[in-house]
Design an enzyme around this catalytic site. Structure first.
Site, PDB file in Angstrom:
ATOM      1  CE1 TYR A 274      -4.092  -1.620  -0.226  1.00 34.34           C
ATOM      2  CE2 TYR A 274      -3.650  -2.612   1.903  1.00 34.34           C
ATOM      3  CZ  TYR A 274      -4.429  -2.508   0.761  1.00 34.34           C
ATOM      4  OH  TYR A 274      -5.553  -3.292   0.623  1.00 34.34           O
TER       5      TYR A 274
ATOM      6  CG  PHE B 218      -7.212   5.646   5.293  1.00 31.51           C
ATOM      7  CD1 PHE B 218      -6.665   4.597   4.579  1.00 31.51           C
ATOM      8  CD2 PHE B 218      -7.668   6.759   4.586  1.00 31.51           C
ATOM      9  CE1 PHE B 218      -6.572   4.622   3.195  1.00 31.51           C
ATOM     10  CE2 PHE B 218      -7.585   6.807   3.194  1.00 31.51           C
ATOM     11  CZ  PHE B 218      -7.028   5.731   2.494  1.00 31.51           C
TER      12      PHE B 218
ATOM     13  NE  ARG C 116     -10.160  -1.738  -9.341  1.00 30.64           N
ATOM     14  CZ  ARG C 116      -9.589  -1.366  -8.181  1.00 30.64           C
ATOM     15  NH1 ARG C 116      -8.684  -2.141  -7.589  1.00 30.64           N
ATOM     16  NH2 ARG C 116      -9.911  -0.249  -7.598  1.00 30.64           N
TER      17      ARG C 116
ATOM     18  CB  THR D  39     -12.509   1.859  -2.859  1.00 33.01           C
ATOM     19  OG1 THR D  39     -11.765   1.750  -4.069  1.00 33.01           O
ATOM     20  CG2 THR D  39     -11.580   1.690  -1.669  1.00 33.01           C
TER      21      THR D  39
ATOM     22  NE  ARG E   1     -13.061  -3.891  -2.759  1.00 27.93           N
ATOM     23  CZ  ARG E   1     -12.108  -3.131  -3.269  1.00 27.93           C
ATOM     24  NH1 ARG E   1     -12.418  -2.100  -4.053  1.00 27.93           N
ATOM     25  NH2 ARG E   1     -10.834  -3.392  -3.001  1.00 27.93           N
TER      26      ARG E   1
ATOM     27  CD  GLU F  23      -1.359  -4.622  -6.333  1.00 31.38           C
ATOM     28  OE1 GLU F  23      -2.147  -5.547  -6.645  1.00 31.38           O
ATOM     29  OE2 GLU F  23      -1.749  -3.471  -6.037  1.00 31.38           O
TER      30      GLU F  23
HETATM   31  N1  UDP Z   1      -9.377   2.541   2.198  1.00 33.97           N
HETATM   32  C1  UDP Z   1     -10.052   3.060   3.279  1.00 33.97           C
HETATM   33  N2  UDP Z   1     -10.532   4.340   3.209  1.00 33.97           N
HETATM   34  C2  UDP Z   1     -10.391   5.113   2.096  1.00 33.97           C
HETATM   35  C3  UDP Z   1      -9.720   4.571   0.987  1.00 33.97           C
HETATM   36  C4  UDP Z   1      -9.223   3.284   1.069  1.00 33.97           C
HETATM   37  O1  UDP Z   1     -10.209   2.387   4.311  1.00 33.97           O
HETATM   38  O2  UDP Z   1     -10.863   6.260   2.091  1.00 33.97           O
HETATM   39  C5  UDP Z   1      -8.839   1.167   2.271  1.00 33.97           C
HETATM   40  C6  UDP Z   1      -9.764   0.126   1.625  1.00 33.97           C
HETATM   41  O3  UDP Z   1      -9.704  -1.076   2.381  1.00 33.97           O
HETATM   42  C7  UDP Z   1      -9.141  -0.026   0.246  1.00 33.97           C
HETATM   43  C8  UDP Z   1      -7.651   0.109   0.550  1.00 33.97           C
HETATM   44  O4  UDP Z   1      -7.598   1.106   1.574  1.00 33.97           O
HETATM   45  O5  UDP Z   1      -9.478  -1.261  -0.351  1.00 33.97           O
HETATM   46  C9  UDP Z   1      -6.788   0.520  -0.625  1.00 33.97           C
HETATM   47  O6  UDP Z   1      -7.286   1.722  -1.175  1.00 33.97           O
HETATM   48  P1  UDP Z   1      -7.361   1.941  -2.748  1.00 33.97           P
HETATM   49  O7  UDP Z   1      -7.674   3.377  -2.968  1.00 33.97           O
HETATM   50  O8  UDP Z   1      -6.153   1.374  -3.396  1.00 33.97           O
HETATM   51  O9  UDP Z   1      -8.680   1.110  -3.143  1.00 33.97           O
HETATM   52  P2  UDP Z   1      -8.847  -0.289  -3.904  1.00 33.97           P
HETATM   53  O10 UDP Z   1      -7.819  -0.348  -5.009  1.00 33.97           O
HETATM   54  O11 UDP Z   1      -8.666  -1.380  -2.874  1.00 33.97           O
HETATM   55  O12 UDP Z   1     -10.254  -0.254  -4.442  1.00 33.97           O
HETATM   56 MG    MG Z   2      -5.741   0.021  -4.976  1.00 34.54          MG
END
Ligand code: UDP
Ligand code: MG
Length: 171
Positions: A51, A59, A95, A101, A112, A140
């Protein structure tokens, strides 16, 4: 239409809620091939590397605790299931069925949307990770898997010598 690889993680909340079967069943609709799979106890270093793009977010600390399963206390849920899937347009198609997300904004019939929640601390517990694009997928997959752990040759490798033994690593 291109054959792509994607890293998918069933996050600790997905394991804790016994959703592994449900998630894999939903993913099987896409008719992709599983070419790597394992259970991983996520170190802080691996979580941070995975990450790294979010390291300045407020966060970030919570997110590291979440992906390591530490928010559930003790060692009971400190693991993820990691998969490499391969298929046509794997990233965009995955996706789509994984959903947005934020589980509240995700399509209700996406993974999700169906199973995610927002914790009282504000973390999106969204059950599953999937790579965001083809280059992130490559980064990754190389972070989580060794070349020998994947049953197809997907990225270039090289031979190195460690303690007089030959090893195959990502180039
Ligand atoms: N996350 C969160 N709050 C936010 C954005 C992200 O808790 O405002 C967490 C969530 O679990 C997410 C992960 O951080 O899956 C990674 O964020 P990303 O923006 O990469 O989203 P993803 O690719 O997983 O959709
Ligand atoms: Mg991501």
């Amino acid at each position: 239409m291109a054959v792509e690889q994607i890293l998918i993680l069933i996050k600790p909340d997905g394991i804790r809620k016994s959703l592994t079967g449900n998630v894999l069943t939903k993913l099987s609709q896409l008719e992709m091939a599983i070419i790597g799979a394992k259970v991983v106890k996520v170190s802080k270093e691996l979580a941070e590397a995975h990450y790294y793009q979010l390291k300045d977010k407020p966060f970030f600390g919570e997110l590291l605790d979440y992906i390591q399963g530490r928010i559930y206390g003790g060692e009971t849920w400190d693991r993820v299931l990691a998969f490499v899937y391969q298929g046509v347009d794997a990233v965009a198609r995955t996706r789509k069925i994984v959903g947005l997300t934020n589980p509240e904004e995700a399509d209700p019939i996406s993974i999700r949307g169906s199973y995610g929640r927002i914790t009282t601390k504000g973390v999106y517990e969204n059950v599953i990770h999937c790579s965001s694009d083809v280059s992130e997928a490559e980064r990754e997959i190389k972070l989580w898997f060794k070349p020998q752990e994947i049953v197809r040759k997907i990225y270039a490798t090289k031979k190195i010598e460690v303690n007089k033994e030959e090893k195959i690593v990502w180039e």
